[in-house]
Motif scaffolding. Sequence first.
Motif, PDB file in Angstrom:
ATOM      1  N   LEU B 131      10.932   2.745   6.279  1.00  0.00           N
ATOM      2  CA  LEU B 131      11.761   3.610   5.749  1.00  0.00           C
ATOM      3  C   LEU B 131      13.556   3.012   6.161  1.00  0.00           C
ATOM      4  N   PRO B 132      14.105   2.746   7.699  1.00  0.00           N
ATOM      5  CA  PRO B 132      15.104   2.504   8.128  1.00  0.00           C
ATOM      6  C   PRO B 132      15.628   1.248   7.005  1.00  0.00           C
ATOM      7  N   LEU B 133      14.501  -0.126   7.243  1.00  0.00           N
ATOM      8  CA  LEU B 133      14.419  -1.082   7.234  1.00  0.00           C
ATOM      9  C   LEU B 133      15.412  -1.085   5.309  1.00  0.00           C
ATOM     10  N   GLY B 134      14.335  -0.270   4.313  1.00  0.00           N
ATOM     11  CA  GLY B 134      14.288  -0.686   3.051  1.00  0.00           C
ATOM     12  C   GLY B 134      15.548   0.233   2.343  1.00  0.00           C
ATOM     13  N   ILE B 135      16.406   1.543   3.717  1.00  0.00           N
ATOM     14  CA  ILE B 135      17.703   1.596   3.119  1.00  0.00           C
ATOM     15  C   ILE B 135      19.204   1.098   3.828  1.00  0.00           C
ATOM     16  N   ILE B 136      18.748   0.827   4.916  1.00  0.00           N
ATOM     17  CA  ILE B 136      20.028  -0.278   5.173  1.00  0.00           C
ATOM     18  C   ILE B 136      20.270  -1.416   4.514  1.00  0.00           C
ATOM     19  N   SER B 137      19.114  -2.169   4.015  1.00  0.00           N
ATOM     20  CA  SER B 137      18.853  -3.012   2.985  1.00  0.00           C
ATOM     21  C   SER B 137      19.112  -3.187   1.843  1.00  0.00           C
ATOM     22  N   ALA B 138      19.366  -1.302   1.206  1.00  0.00           N
ATOM     23  CA  ALA B 138      19.742  -1.692  -0.434  1.00  0.00           C
ATOM     24  C   ALA B 138      21.240  -0.823   0.248  1.00  0.00           C
ATOM     25  N   TYR B 139      21.629  -0.726   1.165  1.00  0.00           N
ATOM     26  CA  TYR B 139      22.911   0.400   1.860  1.00  0.00           C
ATOM     27  C   TYR B 139      24.154  -1.326   1.848  1.00  0.00           C
ATOM     28  N   LYS B 200      -2.085   0.503  24.967  1.00  0.00           N
ATOM     29  CA  LYS B 200      -1.966  -0.779  25.177  1.00  0.00           C
ATOM     30  C   LYS B 200      -3.020  -1.707  24.384  1.00  0.00           C
ATOM     31  N   GLN B 201      -4.640  -0.863  24.077  1.00  0.00           N
ATOM     32  CA  GLN B 201      -5.727  -1.595  23.101  1.00  0.00           C
ATOM     33  C   GLN B 201      -5.628  -0.903  21.951  1.00  0.00           C
ATOM     34  N   ILE B 202      -4.557   0.305  21.066  1.00  0.00           N
ATOM     35  CA  ILE B 202      -4.234   0.815  20.086  1.00  0.00           C
ATOM     36  C   ILE B 202      -2.952  -0.228  19.776  1.00  0.00           C
ATOM     37  N   ILE B 203      -2.228  -0.832  20.372  1.00  0.00           N
ATOM     38  CA  ILE B 203      -0.708  -1.089  20.060  1.00  0.00           C
ATOM     39  C   ILE B 203      -1.049  -2.847  19.485  1.00  0.00           C
ATOM     40  N   MET B 204      -1.778  -3.418  19.581  1.00  0.00           N
ATOM     41  CA  MET B 204      -2.368  -4.373  18.122  1.00  0.00           C
ATOM     42  C   MET B 204      -2.643  -4.147  17.060  1.00  0.00           C
ATOM     43  N   PRO B 205      -4.228  -3.300  16.986  1.00  0.00           N
ATOM     44  CA  PRO B 205      -4.132  -3.111  15.610  1.00  0.00           C
ATOM     45  C   PRO B 205      -3.432  -2.500  15.131  1.00  0.00           C
ATOM     46  N   VAL B 206      -2.821  -1.119  15.597  1.00  0.00           N
ATOM     47  CA  VAL B 206      -1.487  -0.642  14.806  1.00  0.00           C
ATOM     48  C   VAL B 206      -0.855  -1.283  14.425  1.00  0.00           C
ATOM     49  N   MET B 207       0.096  -2.345  15.276  1.00  0.00           N
ATOM     50  CA  MET B 207       0.921  -2.883  14.782  1.00  0.00           C
ATOM     51  C   MET B 207       0.665  -4.338  13.406  1.00  0.00           C
ATOM     52  N   VAL B 208      -0.429  -4.821  13.156  1.00  0.00           N
ATOM     53  CA  VAL B 208      -1.120  -5.084  12.582  1.00  0.00           C
ATOM     54  C   VAL B 208      -0.657  -5.185  11.310  1.00  0.00           C
ATOM     55  N   LEU B 209      -1.980  -3.383  11.284  1.00  0.00           N
ATOM     56  CA  LEU B 209      -1.709  -2.728   9.972  1.00  0.00           C
ATOM     57  C   LEU B 209      -0.846  -2.250   9.639  1.00  0.00           C
ATOM     58  N   GLY B 210       0.454  -1.774  10.462  1.00  0.00           N
ATOM     59  CA  GLY B 210       1.892  -1.281  10.516  1.00  0.00           C
ATOM     60  C   GLY B 210       2.787  -2.164   9.821  1.00  0.00           C
ATOM     61  N   LEU B 211       2.793  -3.321  10.171  1.00  0.00           N
ATOM     62  CA  LEU B 211       3.973  -3.983   9.693  1.00  0.00           C
ATOM     63  C   LEU B 211       3.118  -4.409   7.562  1.00  0.00           C
ATOM     64  N   TYR B 212       1.952  -4.729   7.607  1.00  0.00           N
ATOM     65  CA  TYR B 212       1.735  -4.827   7.010  1.00  0.00           C
ATOM     66  C   TYR B 212       1.895  -4.115   5.459  1.00  0.00           C
ATOM     67  N   ASN B 213       1.977  -2.457   6.134  1.00  0.00           N
ATOM     68  CA  ASN B 213       2.466  -1.674   5.113  1.00  0.00           C
ATOM     69  C   ASN B 213       3.652  -1.399   5.141  1.00  0.00           C
ATOM     70  N   ALA B 214       4.123  -1.375   6.112  1.00  0.00           N
ATOM     71  CA  ALA B 214       5.592  -1.385   6.469  1.00  0.00           C
ATOM     72  C   ALA B 214       6.367  -2.522   5.618  1.00  0.00           C
ATOM     73  N   SER B 215       5.827  -3.841   5.258  1.00  0.00           N
ATOM     74  CA  SER B 215       6.762  -5.107   4.062  1.00  0.00           C
ATOM     75  C   SER B 215       6.264  -4.415   3.202  1.00  0.00           C
ATOM     76  N   GLN B 216       5.075  -3.642   2.477  1.00  0.00           N
ATOM     77  CA  GLN B 216       5.064  -3.369   1.087  1.00  0.00           C
ATOM     78  C   GLN B 216       6.091  -2.715   1.375  1.00  0.00           C
ATOM     79  N   ILE B 217       6.037  -0.971   2.004  1.00  0.00           N
ATOM     80  CA  ILE B 217       6.585   0.173   1.130  1.00  0.00           C
ATOM     81  C   ILE B 217       8.019  -0.197   1.328  1.00  0.00           C
ATOM     82  N   SER B 218       9.090  -1.211   2.630  1.00  0.00           N
ATOM     83  CA  SER B 218      10.531  -1.146   2.562  1.00  0.00           C
ATOM     84  C   SER B 218      10.674  -2.057   1.171  1.00  0.00           C
ATOM     85  N   ARG B 219       9.969  -2.559   0.407  1.00  0.00           N
ATOM     86  CA  ARG B 219      10.192  -3.319  -0.566  1.00  0.00           C
ATOM     87  C   ARG B 219      10.535  -2.341  -1.593  1.00  0.00           C
ATOM     88  N   TYR B 220       9.677  -1.385  -1.755  1.00  0.00           N
ATOM     89  CA  TYR B 220       9.683  -0.077  -2.664  1.00  0.00           C
ATOM     90  C   TYR B 220      10.818   1.048  -2.309  1.00  0.00           C
TER      91      TYR B 220
END
Lengths: 324, 335
Positions: B131-139, B200-220
Amino acid sequence: MTDNADRPNQPLHGAGATPAGAAPVMEFESYRAPRNQWWDVWDQFKTHKGALFGLGFFIFTLLFVFVGPLIWTLDSQFIDIRARNAGPSWAHPMGTDQLGRDTLARMMAGGQTSIAVGLTAMLLALFLGTLIGVMAGYFRRIDGLLMRMTDLFLALPLLPLLLVIIMLYRDNLRAAFGPEGGIFVLIVVVIGATSWMQTARVVRGDVLAIKEREFVLAARSIGTPSHRMITRHLLPNVMSPIMVSATLGIANAIITESALSFLGLGFPSDFPTWGRLLFDATDWLTQNPERVIWPGLAISLTVLSVNYIGDGLRDALDPRIRGR
Amino acid sequence: MLTYTIRRLILAIPTLLFISFIIFLIVKLSPSDPTAGLPLTIPPEVREQIRQSLGVNDPILIQYFKWLKLMLWDEPLHLLEGWTGLNVAPDGARIISYQTRSPVMELIMQRMPQTLWVVGTSYIVGILIALPLGIISAYKQYSIFDQVGTFVSMVGFSVPTFFTGVLFIVIFAVNLGWFPSVYNTTHVVTDWPSFVVQVKQIIMPVMVLGLYNASQISRYMRASMLDNLNQDYVRTARAKGLNEKVVVLVHVLRNSMIPVVTVIALNIPAVFGGAIITEQVFKVNGIGQLLIIAIQGGDVPVVQTVSFIFAVLIVLFNLLADVLYGVLDPRIRYD
């Protein structure tokens, strides 16, 4: 973009593409040679740096994969057990795997399969999508039925279904078409048959809009039969969305194939694809971490370049943006 | 709106029936044999009896309706009983896994928390980044930030999660040794040190999936913000002297969120699908891993049930997205 020689005049942009010699005010214009619409598209496409770079990289990948084996003649199946798990060297620029097979040669062989799967699956999906989209848009009677079917396909859980289908039917097809051919046919058909829906929806929407235009009425009034109506008047005008879906389709097919191979349900290990190479390399992460980098980079960069081409094409084919 | 929602709900029933039939048929018509995994020393007639007891030889339609009744009525009641402790579950047959001989629903209930944790946190992380990424990018369109942001989201959108996951493991687990590469689901959080281990153990799977989702949502998000920033009402808001913060974060953002919220809802089933791969990379024993194991073992009931749950998720969130769109945007009225 290559098949523009036999293309009829584009009714959609006819006014802009034909020389405006009729109007005396525009006399200067009449000296300009008639210009094909696709040149305008190319001019717009050129202004998109990412797209140009993507196109360049995609051509480079194609050359690497299909011409590369002629230059780098090492056999991708040749086992040199004494050179196993080697790092990069002049003999093996990308190192070797656990059986001493050259990674560079395997990357080329794997790329051939990955890109072949991507292109064929995309063509199949495009064919199905265009067929269903045009049928649904043109023939009012089957529109409802075909669109309900599209909705149903969109609601299918694709990745689980792909995995199930491949697991269950792999052996039969292997018996019918041979170990590699069978799995190739299966993966292409399965990916193609489950990714046509977006194309169908976009094409249907465009066909519905174009059907109401005057040139279609004119064509109908001189008695053009349906099949010629579709091939001569409708299809050339829905080329833009089809081409954009084509690029997205390649990216989607390459990723899906790699994902299937990565889950161990794609091609067999002695018949490499980029996804399979990545999957095999994950067992050697601690010894040879660089082995995962090459196939991963190849998949990612190819998909990235194809996505950029799609972006550029979308802009270039949009008449509202073009020419500004 | 209510009639529309009800109509859509009713329309969802044939969709689900159709999908359930397809799932049932694909698996049923396949040549896989539930007794294939059993030892070869079992004589053929005993093998046949085992098949009989599993109900494999009944006519297809009978098997389908039996399965459907279990799937849609008995098993949800068992699920309800498992969650609430009410005594509502019927006695009688259940959908039994060929491999473990235990009810499939119980397997799924064992696996669900891990998947929900990983998928849920990653989706929230993804939205929070996007959300912040998309907002600042557009503004600040065409600024350095925008160009870097769009490039990064294009890369994140193109790089498949099975590569980012493996890359993360190579960098952070193998080379740097910061995080474990395997997600340990038996780990229980009791105090601060164990909480740190969990993070520590959840951070890698969460970041992998999270970054993928983030890139999709920020485009929208960016596209939707750009659509709204040039609208007349934005000029009006500025003209009447509102400060920039209120204009962007209240007026524009609220209107731009409408399509984004629906996209977020629409993407949830796809995220569950993507979790199949991430779970495989990080060895999380969630639903996705259950599915893979079941597919490899020819465990038809588990495969059918998990696929059906995915289908229900897709239909449900499609419906939710449609209804949300109508609720959020008063210009859209379906009836």
